[in-house]
Design a protein around this motif. Structure first.
Motif, PDB file in Angstrom:
ATOM      1  N   GLY A  78      19.511  15.458  35.582  1.00 49.10           N
ATOM      2  CA  GLY A  78      20.678  15.133  36.384  1.00 49.10           C
ATOM      3  C   GLY A  78      21.560  16.325  36.701  1.00 49.10           C
ATOM      4  O   GLY A  78      21.572  17.336  35.991  1.00 49.10           O
ATOM      5  N   ASP A  79      22.322  16.211  37.790  1.00 46.81           N
ATOM      6  CA  ASP A  79      23.317  17.220  38.130  1.00 46.81           C
ATOM      7  C   ASP A  79      24.300  17.370  36.974  1.00 46.81           C
ATOM      8  O   ASP A  79      24.456  16.463  36.150  1.00 46.81           O
ATOM      9  CB  ASP A  79      24.073  16.818  39.399  1.00 46.81           C
ATOM     10  CG  ASP A  79      23.177  16.774  40.629  1.00 46.81           C
ATOM     11  OD1 ASP A  79      22.053  17.305  40.560  1.00 46.81           O
ATOM     12  OD2 ASP A  79      23.603  16.192  41.653  1.00 46.81           O
ATOM     13  N   LEU A  80      24.984  18.507  36.933  1.00 46.95           N
ATOM     14  CA  LEU A  80      25.869  18.804  35.805  1.00 46.95           C
ATOM     15  C   LEU A  80      27.277  18.286  36.078  1.00 46.95           C
ATOM     16  O   LEU A  80      27.968  18.777  36.979  1.00 46.95           O
ATOM     17  CB  LEU A  80      25.901  20.308  35.544  1.00 46.95           C
ATOM     18  CG  LEU A  80      26.726  20.770  34.341  1.00 46.95           C
ATOM     19  CD1 LEU A  80      26.204  20.138  33.051  1.00 46.95           C
ATOM     20  CD2 LEU A  80      26.723  22.295  34.230  1.00 46.95           C
ATOM     21  N   ALA A  81      27.716  17.320  35.297  1.00 52.77           N
ATOM     22  CA  ALA A  81      29.069  16.768  35.400  1.00 52.77           C
ATOM     23  C   ALA A  81      30.026  17.594  34.560  1.00 52.77           C
ATOM     24  O   ALA A  81      29.733  17.917  33.405  1.00 52.77           O
ATOM     25  CB  ALA A  81      29.087  15.316  34.932  1.00 52.77           C
ATOM     26  N   VAL A  82      31.170  17.946  35.152  1.00 51.86           N
ATOM     27  CA  VAL A  82      32.188  18.749  34.476  1.00 51.86           C
ATOM     28  C   VAL A  82      33.544  18.094  34.691  1.00 51.86           C
ATOM     29  O   VAL A  82      33.881  17.696  35.810  1.00 51.86           O
ATOM     30  CB  VAL A  82      32.207  20.197  35.012  1.00 51.86           C
ATOM     31  CG1 VAL A  82      33.220  21.032  34.250  1.00 51.86           C
ATOM     32  CG2 VAL A  82      30.831  20.824  34.924  1.00 51.86           C
ATOM     33  N   ALA A  83      34.323  17.981  33.620  1.00 56.66           N
ATOM     34  CA  ALA A  83      35.632  17.335  33.709  1.00 56.66           C
ATOM     35  C   ALA A  83      36.775  18.339  33.866  1.00 56.66           C
ATOM     36  O   ALA A  83      37.704  18.125  34.642  1.00 56.66           O
ATOM     37  CB  ALA A  83      35.878  16.474  32.464  1.00 56.66           C
ATOM     38  N   LEU A 116      17.193  34.243  35.316  1.00 54.10           N
ATOM     39  CA  LEU A 116      18.295  33.309  35.550  1.00 54.10           C
ATOM     40  C   LEU A 116      17.783  31.961  36.036  1.00 54.10           C
ATOM     41  O   LEU A 116      16.852  31.863  36.827  1.00 54.10           O
ATOM     42  CB  LEU A 116      19.259  33.881  36.591  1.00 54.10           C
ATOM     43  CG  LEU A 116      20.101  35.081  36.154  1.00 54.10           C
ATOM     44  CD1 LEU A 116      21.035  35.511  37.273  1.00 54.10           C
ATOM     45  CD2 LEU A 116      20.902  34.764  34.899  1.00 54.10           C
ATOM     46  N   SER A 117      18.442  30.910  35.540  1.00 44.92           N
ATOM     47  CA  SER A 117      18.177  29.538  35.987  1.00 44.92           C
ATOM     48  C   SER A 117      19.531  28.863  36.149  1.00 44.92           C
ATOM     49  O   SER A 117      20.028  28.191  35.247  1.00 44.92           O
ATOM     50  CB  SER A 117      17.320  28.797  34.962  1.00 44.92           C
ATOM     51  OG  SER A 117      17.105  27.462  35.351  1.00 44.92           O
ATOM     52  N   VAL A 118      20.155  29.079  37.321  1.00 42.46           N
ATOM     53  CA  VAL A 118      21.566  28.685  37.490  1.00 42.46           C
ATOM     54  C   VAL A 118      21.793  27.849  38.750  1.00 42.46           C
ATOM     55  O   VAL A 118      22.916  27.751  39.235  1.00 42.46           O
ATOM     56  CB  VAL A 118      22.478  29.931  37.530  1.00 42.46           C
ATOM     57  CG1 VAL A 118      22.420  30.689  36.208  1.00 42.46           C
ATOM     58  CG2 VAL A 118      22.103  30.853  38.680  1.00 42.46           C
ATOM     59  N   ASP A 119      20.735  27.225  39.267  1.00 42.08           N
ATOM     60  CA  ASP A 119      20.864  26.525  40.546  1.00 42.08           C
ATOM     61  C   ASP A 119      21.188  25.039  40.425  1.00 42.08           C
ATOM     62  O   ASP A 119      21.336  24.357  41.436  1.00 42.08           O
ATOM     63  CB  ASP A 119      19.570  26.679  41.357  1.00 42.08           C
ATOM     64  CG  ASP A 119      19.332  28.124  41.792  1.00 42.08           C
ATOM     65  OD1 ASP A 119      20.325  28.848  41.980  1.00 42.08           O
ATOM     66  OD2 ASP A 119      18.159  28.515  41.917  1.00 42.08           O
ATOM     67  N   LYS A 120      21.275  24.512  39.222  1.00 50.33           N
ATOM     68  CA  LYS A 120      21.602  23.090  39.066  1.00 50.33           C
ATOM     69  C   LYS A 120      22.952  22.788  39.712  1.00 50.33           C
ATOM     70  O   LYS A 120      23.934  23.506  39.470  1.00 50.33           O
ATOM     71  CB  LYS A 120      21.651  22.707  37.585  1.00 50.33           C
ATOM     72  CG  LYS A 120      22.050  21.235  37.353  1.00 50.33           C
ATOM     73  CD  LYS A 120      22.258  20.938  35.885  1.00 50.33           C
ATOM     74  CE  LYS A 120      20.965  20.749  35.124  1.00 50.33           C
ATOM     75  NZ  LYS A 120      20.354  19.436  35.382  1.00 50.33           N
ATOM     76  N   PRO A 121      23.057  21.740  40.540  1.00 55.10           N
ATOM     77  CA  PRO A 121      24.351  21.385  41.140  1.00 55.10           C
ATOM     78  C   PRO A 121      25.399  21.089  40.071  1.00 55.10           C
ATOM     79  O   PRO A 121      25.127  20.340  39.123  1.00 55.10           O
ATOM     80  CB  PRO A 121      24.025  20.141  41.965  1.00 55.10           C
ATOM     81  CG  PRO A 121      22.569  20.256  42.276  1.00 55.10           C
ATOM     82  CD  PRO A 121      21.961  20.895  41.058  1.00 55.10           C
ATOM     83  N   VAL A 122      26.561  21.692  40.212  1.00 57.99           N
ATOM     84  CA  VAL A 122      27.689  21.465  39.306  1.00 57.99           C
ATOM     85  C   VAL A 122      28.709  20.595  40.027  1.00 57.99           C
ATOM     86  O   VAL A 122      29.193  20.964  41.106  1.00 57.99           O
ATOM     87  CB  VAL A 122      28.331  22.807  38.884  1.00 57.99           C
ATOM     88  CG1 VAL A 122      29.563  22.556  38.021  1.00 57.99           C
ATOM     89  CG2 VAL A 122      27.322  23.673  38.135  1.00 57.99           C
ATOM     90  N   LYS A 123      29.040  19.457  39.441  1.00 55.11           N
ATOM     91  CA  LYS A 123      29.923  18.504  40.117  1.00 55.11           C
ATOM     92  C   LYS A 123      31.103  18.120  39.228  1.00 55.11           C
ATOM     93  O   LYS A 123      30.927  17.768  38.064  1.00 55.11           O
ATOM     94  CB  LYS A 123      29.146  17.243  40.498  1.00 55.11           C
ATOM     95  CG  LYS A 123      28.063  17.483  41.550  1.00 55.11           C
ATOM     96  CD  LYS A 123      27.393  16.194  41.983  1.00 55.11           C
ATOM     97  CE  LYS A 123      26.397  16.452  43.110  1.00 55.11           C
ATOM     98  NZ  LYS A 123      25.729  15.202  43.550  1.00 55.11           N
ATOM     99  N   HIS A 124      32.285  18.184  39.819  1.00 53.33           N
ATOM    100  CA  HIS A 124      33.447  17.687  39.099  1.00 53.33           C
ATOM    101  C   HIS A 124      33.422  16.169  39.088  1.00 53.33           C
ATOM    102  O   HIS A 124      32.834  15.521  39.963  1.00 53.33           O
ATOM    103  CB  HIS A 124      34.748  18.187  39.764  1.00 53.33           C
ATOM    104  CG  HIS A 124      35.941  17.945  38.910  1.00 53.33           C
ATOM    105  ND1 HIS A 124      36.680  16.790  38.982  1.00 53.33           N
ATOM    106  CD2 HIS A 124      36.512  18.704  37.935  1.00 53.33           C
ATOM    107  CE1 HIS A 124      37.653  16.843  38.102  1.00 53.33           C
ATOM    108  NE2 HIS A 124      37.583  17.990  37.454  1.00 53.33           N
TER     109      HIS A 124
END
Length: 296
Positions: A78-83, A116-124
């Motif tokens: 899953g995309d990365l959820a960030v609060a 590097l492996s940094v392409d995962k979508p980061v979503k607030h």
């Protein structure tokens, strides 16, 4: 009994504040997402993203911390959820810089001794709730509309700026918070300071800056008729909630304006118990306001 399947699934980077001073933000996030059937799987072995201090001191350190956390997140579905707004800003900034500046990417790869492996979508969380889950589905989940609650949406510095990095909403005139609140029945107020800085991490080193800037924010919200403020940043919450009595005294304002996290208000609207939203952890007690509005 077979568990109800999740509608959506995300990896989750809580960040340091949510495990400490902003514990109520994590508790309310997990409770809200559970109620909406949104799965969160915490990134294993995550560590601090560096927040503000790291990139002010050492850019390579800052980029490497974020790159390693993104690599760990890549192992989770899953995309990365960030609060936290600060964590969101640092992770998105690292992705942007490592993509735009190949030389920086090579230095980080050397520091990590890894590709590097940094392409995962980061979503607030705002993006997940308003767009992935969707406002219509959110409105349908409401059990207790926040009718009559006038809220000042406070974005602060990092959620939408600089414009080329967060990609969350319009950098100068965002509406995503207001859209969420309307979906759950609350009334966002129009006010002047929703994008202004609260003083951020000057709270210890230069408290006079925090008193001045946060006092202006609190005063503007009160003048606009807001019953409370809604934030998405532990630093903003800390300044406006924990230090509110001090700030209000300095600015000649009344104290007692509750400062909610987005997940607390939305959680309340979809029927999550106030005990599972961390409302008892706030310095400015929100219960008198919520009882007066018939919401608890």
């Amino acid at each position: 009994m077979t568990p109800t399947p999740h509608l959506l699934n995300y990896s989750f980077y809580p960040g340091c504040s949510l495990h400490a001073s902003a514990r109520e933000y994590e508790v309310s996030t997990r409770s809200l997402f559970r109620a909406l059937r949104i799965g969160l799987r915490e990134v294993p072995d995550w560590f601090c993203c560096g927040a503000t201090p790291a990139h002010n001191v050492d850019e390579l350190l800052s980029l490497s911390l974020c790159a390693k956390n993104l690599e760990l997140a890549d192992k989770v579905e899953g995309d990365l959820a960030v609060a936290c707004a600060s964590c969101f800003s640092r992770l998105k900034t690292a992705q942007h810089r490592l993509k735009v500046f190949p030389a920086k990417a090579r230095r980080v790869e050397q520091a990590l001794d890894a590709t590097l492996s940094v392409d995962k979508p980061v979503k607030h969380l705002l993006d997940i709730l308003a767009r992935d889950f969707g406002l219509d589905r959110l409105a349908a989940a409401v059990q207790k509309p926040l009718a009559g609650l006038k809220v000042a949406c406070y974005y602060g510095c990092l959620l939408t700026r600089p414009p080329e990095v967060p990609d969350l909403d319009d950098c100068e005139n965002p509406t995503i918070m207001e859209d969420l609140l309307r979906a759950v029945g609350a009334e966002p107020v129009e006010w002047s300071h929703r994008m202004e800085c609260c003083g951020a991490n000057f709270t210890l080193s230069r408290p006079e800056v925090v008193r001045k800037l946060s006092g202006q924010i609190l005063g503007a919200a009160q003048a606009a008729g807001a019953d409370c403020l809604m934030v998405a940043c532990p630093l903003c919450h800390g300044n406006l909630d924990i230090r509110q009595e001090e700030i209000a005294k300095y600015a000649g304002l009344p104290s007692g304006t509750p400062i909610f996290y987005i997940t607390q208000l939305v959680g309340l609207a979809v029927g999550v118990s106030s005990l599972r939203l961390g409302l008892g952890n706030m310095m400015i007690d929100p219960k008198p306001l919520l009882k007066g509005k018939g919401l608890i």
